[in-house]
Design a protein around this motif. Structure first.
Motif, short mmCIF file in Angstrom:
data_model
loop_
_atom_site.label_atom_id
_atom_site.label_comp_id
_atom_site.label_asym_id
_atom_site.label_seq_id
_atom_site.Cartn_x
_atom_site.Cartn_y
_atom_site.Cartn_z
N PHE A 179 56.67 44.94 78.81
CA PHE A 179 57.12 46.32 78.95
C PHE A 179 58.39 46.43 78.12
N LEU A 180 58.26 46.94 76.89
CA LEU A 180 59.38 47.00 75.96
C LEU A 180 60.03 48.38 75.98
N VAL A 181 61.35 48.42 76.10
CA VAL A 181 62.11 49.66 76.00
C VAL A 181 62.96 49.55 74.75
N LEU A 182 62.62 50.37 73.75
CA LEU A 182 63.26 50.30 72.44
C LEU A 182 64.23 51.46 72.25
N PHE A 183 65.45 51.14 71.83
CA PHE A 183 66.43 52.16 71.44
C PHE A 183 66.65 51.98 69.95
N MET A 184 66.03 52.85 69.14
CA MET A 184 66.07 52.68 67.69
C MET A 184 66.25 54.01 66.99
N THR A 185 66.92 53.96 65.85
CA THR A 185 67.02 55.13 64.99
C THR A 185 65.70 55.33 64.25
N THR A 186 65.59 56.42 63.53
CA THR A 186 64.37 56.68 62.76
C THR A 186 64.08 55.56 61.77
N ALA A 187 65.08 55.14 61.01
CA ALA A 187 64.87 54.08 60.02
C ALA A 187 64.48 52.77 60.68
N GLU A 188 65.11 52.44 61.80
CA GLU A 188 64.79 51.20 62.51
C GLU A 188 63.38 51.24 63.09
N ARG A 189 63.01 52.39 63.62
CA ARG A 189 61.66 52.54 64.19
C ARG A 189 60.60 52.36 63.11
N GLU A 190 60.82 52.95 61.94
CA GLU A 190 59.85 52.83 60.85
C GLU A 190 59.75 51.38 60.38
N ALA A 191 60.89 50.69 60.28
CA ALA A 191 60.87 49.29 59.87
C ALA A 191 60.14 48.43 60.90
N PHE A 192 60.37 48.73 62.16
CA PHE A 192 59.70 47.99 63.24
C PHE A 192 58.19 48.19 63.16
N ALA A 193 57.75 49.44 62.97
CA ALA A 193 56.32 49.73 62.86
C ALA A 193 55.71 49.00 61.67
N ASN A 194 56.42 48.98 60.54
CA ASN A 194 55.90 48.30 59.35
C ASN A 194 55.76 46.80 59.59
N GLN A 195 56.73 46.21 60.28
CA GLN A 195 56.66 44.77 60.54
C GLN A 195 55.49 44.44 61.46
N VAL A 196 55.31 45.24 62.51
CA VAL A 196 54.18 44.99 63.41
C VAL A 196 52.87 45.14 62.66
N HIS A 197 52.77 46.17 61.82
CA HIS A 197 51.52 46.40 61.08
C HIS A 197 51.26 45.26 60.08
N GLU A 198 52.30 44.79 59.41
CA GLU A 198 52.11 43.71 58.44
C GLU A 198 51.67 42.41 59.13
N THR A 199 52.25 42.16 60.29
CA THR A 199 51.93 40.92 61.00
C THR A 199 50.58 41.02 61.71
N TYR A 200 50.27 42.22 62.24
CA TYR A 200 49.02 42.43 62.98
C TYR A 200 48.33 43.67 62.40
N PRO A 201 47.63 43.53 61.28
CA PRO A 201 47.06 44.70 60.59
C PRO A 201 46.03 45.46 61.43
N ASP A 202 45.44 44.83 62.44
CA ASP A 202 44.46 45.52 63.28
C ASP A 202 45.08 46.15 64.52
N PHE A 203 46.38 46.06 64.63
CA PHE A 203 47.06 46.62 65.80
C PHE A 203 46.83 48.13 65.86
N ALA A 204 46.57 48.65 67.06
CA ALA A 204 46.21 50.05 67.30
C ALA A 204 46.78 51.02 66.25
N PRO A 205 45.95 51.54 65.33
CA PRO A 205 46.44 52.40 64.24
C PRO A 205 47.19 53.63 64.73
N ALA A 206 46.72 54.23 65.85
CA ALA A 206 47.37 55.44 66.34
C ALA A 206 48.81 55.16 66.75
N VAL A 207 49.07 53.98 67.30
CA VAL A 207 50.42 53.64 67.71
C VAL A 207 51.32 53.43 66.50
#
Length: 336
Positions: A179-207
């Motif tokens: 159960f992750l609670v993230l406090f991130m700016t727009t730039a940090e959130r986008e970087a986080f999403a990119n890292q998750v996608h790069e590491t797990y390319p099949d991770f829920a696309p809608a998320v």
């Protein structure tokens, strides 16, 4: 309380990605079928154009100013109330039953071609069955004092959720987090999403799409995932709270998103006094909402129940949950 974990804005790092993966891979490294439920809180009443993005630092400052103005506008208009048991809004057990059905047994968002769309639909009862382990992540741009305050708010509310639900809910330093609670700016959130996608390319696309493109008119967003073997049992949650929000709005987001991620996924315009209403009338968990949480984790209810199975049980469950809340608070709730 300890200072929240910090990850630099320009490099969230392998530890952040690993923490997200550890929490989510068991339930949804590949998007489940059907798609995971997700919800977003009420839209901001934006009456002016949002700031145009510039450099990351100036964009953060502009958004902080923008959201501070929105919070003031809401408070000045009589919304974001802080009274958990308002005398001007009595509610009956019948109200609790109606609101429980609407909030617990309907989904607010639907995955349509890899994007979450607001499309309310009936759902089976869902909740946690395994222990909930809450981890807090803060982006590197958040000042240490703010990060510590945010983590303290999450820790305190985690304890309250454990008490209200009777479920095993506790804060963790990251080990076993689901159960992750993230406090991130727009730039940090986008970087986080990119890292998750790069590491797990099949991770829920809608998320991934929603993380990258969260609209400015959302306070905060929760993505809840269910167990692949049982779609009525939660296995992981991501709560995203904008770091650009002022302190009071962030505290309100913590209470609404964390409580709804226990298994109350919908909002209802009839739910009052309640956080679970898009009109943003209340900023804190009300006694009405505390009773709904108690109802949700009553042992007479089971994950996977339909509304027809739940309804006959609710009068007794609502009465018992209300009595428990009254004993706890020492205050008699107003009843019509």
């Amino acid at each position: 309380m300890a200072t929240a974990r910090r990850y630099r804005a320009n490099r969230l790092g392998a530890r952040a990605t690993a923490l997200a993966a550890a929490a989510l891979v068991a339930g949804c490294a590949v998007a489940p079928d059907p798609s995971p439920p997700a919800r977003a809180t009420g839209n901001l009443p934006v009456r002016e154009a949002p700031p145009e993005p510039r450099s990351p630092a100036s964009a953060d400052a502009d958004l902080r100013s923008f959201y501070a103005g929105v919070e003031k506008q809401l408070v000045d208009s009589g919304r974001l109330r802080r009274d958990p048991a308002p005398a001007d809004l009595p509610f009956t057990d019948d109200d609790l039953i109606r609101d429980f059905v609407r909030v617990a047994l309907y989904d607010e968002y639907t995955d349509v071609n890899g994007r979450f769309m607001h499309a309310e639909r009936p759902a089976l009862l869902r909740r946690w069955e395994t222990p909930v382990r809450v981890a807090v992540m803060a982006g590197g741009s958040e000042p240490a004092e703010e990060a510590a305050r945010d983590r303290s708010n999450v820790a305190a509310f985690t304890q309250r959720l454990a008490h209200l639900t009777g479920h095993d809910v506790a804060l963790t330093d990251g080990n076993g987090a689901n159960f992750l609670v993230l406090f991130m700016t727009t730039a940090e959130r986008e970087a986080f999403a990119n890292q998750v996608h790069e590491t797990y390319p099949d991770f829920a696309p809608a998320v991934i799409t929603a993380l990258r493109n969260a609209s400015i008119d959302n306070f905060c967003i929760t993505y809840a995932f269910w167990d692949k073997t049982n779609p009525s049992v939660y296995s992981a949650v991501i709560v995203l709270i904008r770091a650009e929000h002022p302190a009071f709005t962030k505290m309100s987001c913590v209470q609404e998103e964390m409580s709804q991620a226990m298994g109350l996924p919908n909002d209802s315009p009839d739910a009052r006094p309640s956080l679970y209403n898009d009109d943003l009338e209340f900023a804190v968990l009300t006694e009405h909402d505390a009773i709904l949480l108690r109802m949700l984790y009553d042992p007479r209810l089971k994950p996977g129940m339909s509304v027809n199975e739940v309804l006959p049980l609710l009068p007794a469950i609502a009465a018992d949950a209300r009595a428990a809340e009254e004993r706890d608070s020492g205050v008699t709730l107003a009843v019509n």
